[in-house]
Design a protein around this motif. Structure first.
Motif, mmCIF file in Angstrom:
data_model
loop_
_atom_site.group_PDB
_atom_site.id
_atom_site.type_symbol
_atom_site.label_atom_id
_atom_site.label_comp_id
_atom_site.label_asym_id
_atom_site.label_seq_id
_atom_site.Cartn_x
_atom_site.Cartn_y
_atom_site.Cartn_z
ATOM 1 N N UNK A 191 26.995 -43.293 50.176
ATOM 2 C CA UNK A 191 27.417 -44.458 50.955
ATOM 3 C C UNK A 191 27.300 -44.246 52.461
ATOM 4 N N UNK A 192 26.936 -45.317 53.146
ATOM 5 C CA UNK A 192 27.082 -45.375 54.605
ATOM 6 C C UNK A 192 27.719 -46.721 54.974
ATOM 7 N N UNK A 193 28.504 -47.255 54.034
ATOM 8 C CA UNK A 193 29.196 -48.530 54.196
ATOM 9 C C UNK A 193 30.203 -48.426 55.344
ATOM 10 N N UNK A 194 30.082 -49.288 56.329
ATOM 11 C CA UNK A 194 30.874 -49.175 57.559
ATOM 12 C C UNK A 194 32.369 -49.370 57.322
ATOM 13 N N UNK A 195 32.746 -50.014 56.203
ATOM 14 C CA UNK A 195 34.164 -50.223 55.918
ATOM 15 C C UNK A 195 34.706 -49.217 54.902
ATOM 16 N N UNK A 196 33.890 -48.241 54.526
ATOM 17 C CA UNK A 196 34.314 -47.281 53.502
ATOM 18 C C UNK A 196 35.542 -46.512 53.959
ATOM 19 N N UNK A 197 36.531 -46.406 53.068
ATOM 20 C CA UNK A 197 37.754 -45.666 53.396
ATOM 21 C C UNK A 197 38.038 -44.547 52.412
ATOM 22 N N UNK A 198 38.304 -44.904 51.176
ATOM 23 C CA UNK A 198 38.774 -43.936 50.187
ATOM 24 C C UNK A 198 38.302 -44.415 48.813
ATOM 25 N N UNK A 199 37.029 -44.215 48.496
ATOM 26 C CA UNK A 199 36.430 -44.851 47.312
ATOM 27 C C UNK A 199 37.080 -44.426 45.994
ATOM 28 N N UNK A 200 37.581 -45.403 45.265
ATOM 29 C CA UNK A 200 38.194 -45.111 43.971
ATOM 30 C C UNK A 200 37.171 -44.628 42.958
ATOM 31 N N UNK A 201 35.902 -45.006 43.141
ATOM 32 C CA UNK A 201 34.866 -44.559 42.193
ATOM 33 C C UNK A 201 34.716 -43.043 42.221
ATOM 34 N N UNK A 202 34.935 -42.433 43.384
ATOM 35 C CA UNK A 202 34.886 -40.973 43.448
ATOM 36 C C UNK A 202 36.023 -40.366 42.643
ATOM 37 N N UNK A 203 37.214 -40.961 42.736
ATOM 38 C CA UNK A 203 38.349 -40.469 41.954
ATOM 39 C C UNK A 203 38.078 -40.625 40.454
ATOM 40 N N UNK A 204 37.455 -41.739 40.065
ATOM 41 C CA UNK A 204 37.113 -41.933 38.649
ATOM 42 C C UNK A 204 36.184 -40.840 38.160
ATOM 43 N N UNK A 205 35.171 -40.522 38.961
ATOM 44 C CA UNK A 205 34.221 -39.472 38.578
ATOM 45 C C UNK A 205 34.924 -38.125 38.457
ATOM 46 N N UNK A 206 35.783 -37.807 39.424
ATOM 47 C CA UNK A 206 36.510 -36.533 39.398
ATOM 48 C C UNK A 206 37.434 -36.444 38.190
ATOM 49 N N UNK A 207 38.010 -37.577 37.800
ATOM 50 C CA UNK A 207 38.912 -37.583 36.648
ATOM 51 C C UNK A 207 38.200 -37.123 35.388
ATOM 52 N N UNK B 124 45.011 -42.634 48.008
ATOM 53 C CA UNK B 124 44.996 -43.428 46.783
ATOM 54 C C UNK B 124 45.083 -42.523 45.552
ATOM 55 N N UNK B 125 45.445 -43.123 44.441
ATOM 56 C CA UNK B 125 45.450 -42.432 43.162
ATOM 57 C C UNK B 125 45.187 -43.423 42.053
ATOM 58 N N UNK B 126 44.717 -42.930 40.915
ATOM 59 C CA UNK B 126 44.416 -43.798 39.775
ATOM 60 C C UNK B 126 44.983 -43.187 38.498
ATOM 61 N N UNK B 127 45.177 -43.996 37.457
ATOM 62 C CA UNK B 127 45.633 -43.433 36.181
ATOM 63 C C UNK B 127 44.615 -42.429 35.648
ATOM 64 N N UNK B 128 45.097 -41.389 34.998
ATOM 65 C CA UNK B 128 44.211 -40.400 34.404
ATOM 66 C C UNK B 128 43.620 -40.982 33.122
ATOM 67 N N UNK B 129 42.307 -41.276 33.106
ATOM 68 C CA UNK B 129 41.712 -41.905 31.921
ATOM 69 C C UNK B 129 41.447 -40.921 30.790
ATOM 70 N N UNK B 130 41.500 -39.629 31.095
ATOM 71 C CA UNK B 130 41.143 -38.621 30.108
ATOM 72 C C UNK B 130 42.063 -37.410 30.234
ATOM 73 N N UNK B 131 43.358 -37.567 29.895
ATOM 74 C CA UNK B 131 44.323 -36.485 30.120
ATOM 75 C C UNK B 131 44.025 -35.215 29.334
ATOM 76 N N UNK B 132 43.281 -35.334 28.225
ATOM 77 C CA UNK B 132 42.950 -34.162 27.411
ATOM 78 C C UNK B 132 41.473 -33.806 27.532
ATOM 79 N N UNK B 133 40.936 -33.928 28.740
ATOM 80 C CA UNK B 133 39.505 -33.723 28.965
ATOM 81 C C UNK B 133 39.059 -32.331 28.532
ATOM 82 N N UNK B 134 37.980 -32.298 27.763
ATOM 83 C CA UNK B 134 37.337 -31.042 27.400
ATOM 84 C C UNK B 134 35.952 -31.019 28.036
ATOM 85 N N UNK B 135 35.653 -29.943 28.731
ATOM 86 C CA UNK B 135 34.385 -29.871 29.456
ATOM 87 C C UNK B 135 33.227 -29.662 28.481
ATOM 88 N N UNK B 136 32.219 -30.503 28.656
ATOM 89 C CA UNK B 136 31.031 -30.430 27.798
ATOM 90 C C UNK B 136 29.781 -30.085 28.606
#
Length: 371
Positions: free
Chosen positions: A269-285, A164-176
């Protein structure tokens, strides 16, 4: 140009498969590659309705079958693409749709956004249905770790991987996240579902509080099998009223501002149907270090101690140790933060998903079809 019928879920309700379905439906590059007709597979209008029954829902299913049949007759697609449910009532709804597609198109492609086949395959009826469902079917998975769920029915020759992939919400991210942060600001972003590890997180925070480590956790998400009152009762029982803030559902800019203001994302998570959580991608973004578990295809996203931390599920004590380490180790926290952002931009943007998706579909066409 290949004629394709896409059967996929789009919101509402909002969940991983429907979000990705909307991205596909709105993708300019995908829509310019094929002559596509879309049909929405959703027969539920809210998360609470998913997996349920009822007369109104049965009428929706009958209407969906009729709509697919008419579209197959009109379009005569070279192939059909479907994002089915892995098991249970959702699969029983999807099965006749799949048989129609197999009857009226050259070949059938499925894109698995959930798992659970292995939990049902020992049942004689389900096994019979799966054998016909997967027969001469090309299968796209979100991660190689998910192959074990369908390995009884799918050969590796017909298998393709498309993360999966998601739009980059912060393309000019500056680390704080330079220097010490007190309290450590933790974020949990998910509907309140017990198997997403919400209570494990609360108990981990209680253990950390006992060691006098400054910490605060913000929880975002709607009610699931855990109600707001059940959550708040547990918070009070653990004496965490000052350490926990529950904000309910948040979307768009408001949600992004909360993510950006956080230091660490925790998703035990230990959700039995978990596959590829988009929330993790959001956090990484947003460059958040991620603490999560080895569930579904998460290992294809998080590389332990490289761009996040992997802990055992159902283990609040070990989760507490991981959170404590990031609270006390500024250097590790910054390293994981920068690595998470780098991995997101290289592997998990929407543009990367579109590229991988088209590559998978085109490989299937080249291998199996003459259009």
């Amino acid at each position: 140009m290949p004629k394709v019928l896409f059967l996929l879920a789009v919101p509402p309700p909002i969940h991983g498969a429907s979000v990705m379905g909307k991205y596909i439906q709105d993708s300019k590059v995908i829509n310019e590659s094929y002559q596509i007709s879309y049909i929405n597979l959703n027969t539920s209008t809210s998360v609470e309705e998913i997996g349920g029954a009822g007369l109104r829902k049965y009428f929706r299913i009958i209407g969906l079958l009729f709509k697919v049949f008419i579209q197959l007759i009109r379009l005569r697609p070279h192939f059909t693409y479907m994002t089915p449910t892995a098991g249970g009532m959702g699969f029983y709804k999807d099965w006749p749709l799949a048989m129609l597609c197999k009857l009226f198109s050259n070949r059938f492609i499925i894109h698995c956004h959930n798992k659970g086949v292995v939990n049902f395959q020992s049942n004689a009826l389900d096994d019979w249905l799966y054998r016909r469902f997967f027969h001469k079917t090309d299968v796209i998975l979100l991660a190689k770790e998910l192959f074990s769920d369908v390995s009884k029915y799918v050969s590796k020759e017909r298998l393709y991987i498309c993360p999966n992939g998601i739009p980059d919400p912060e393309p000019n991210l500056k680390f704080k996240r330079l220097g010490k942060t007190e309290p450590l600001k933790i974020l949990f972003l998910s509907n309140l579902i017990r198997e997403k590890g919400i209570f494990d997180l609360l108990h981990a925070i209680a253990l950390i509080k006992n060691e006098s480590i400054p910490i605060h956790c913000t929880i975002i998400g709607g009610e699931g099998d855990v109600s707001k009152q059940e959550l708040l009762n547990e918070v009070s029982e653990l004496n965490l009223d000052k350490e926990i803030t529950y904000l309910g559902k948040k979307y768009g800019k408001e949600k992004h501002e909360i993510i950006q203001a956080s230091d660490v994302f925790v998703f035990p998570t230990y959700y039995r149907k978990e596959c590829f959580p988009l929330v993790i991608l959001e956090a990484m973004a947003f460059g958040l270090p991620v603490i999560t578990t080895d569930e579904g295809g998460i290992r294809s996203i998080i590389n332990n101690r490289i761009n996040g931390l992997i802990v055992d599920s159902n283990a609040p004590g070990k989760l507490a140790i991981a959170i404590k380490e990031l609270a006390e180790n500024e250097e590790l926290r910054l390293f994981l933060s920068q690595s998470a952002r780098k991995d997101f931009t290289q592997n998990f943007t929407l543009e990367k998903f579109e590229e991988n998706f088209l590559n998978s579909i085109n490989r299937i066409i080249k291998t199996n079809y003459q259009v």
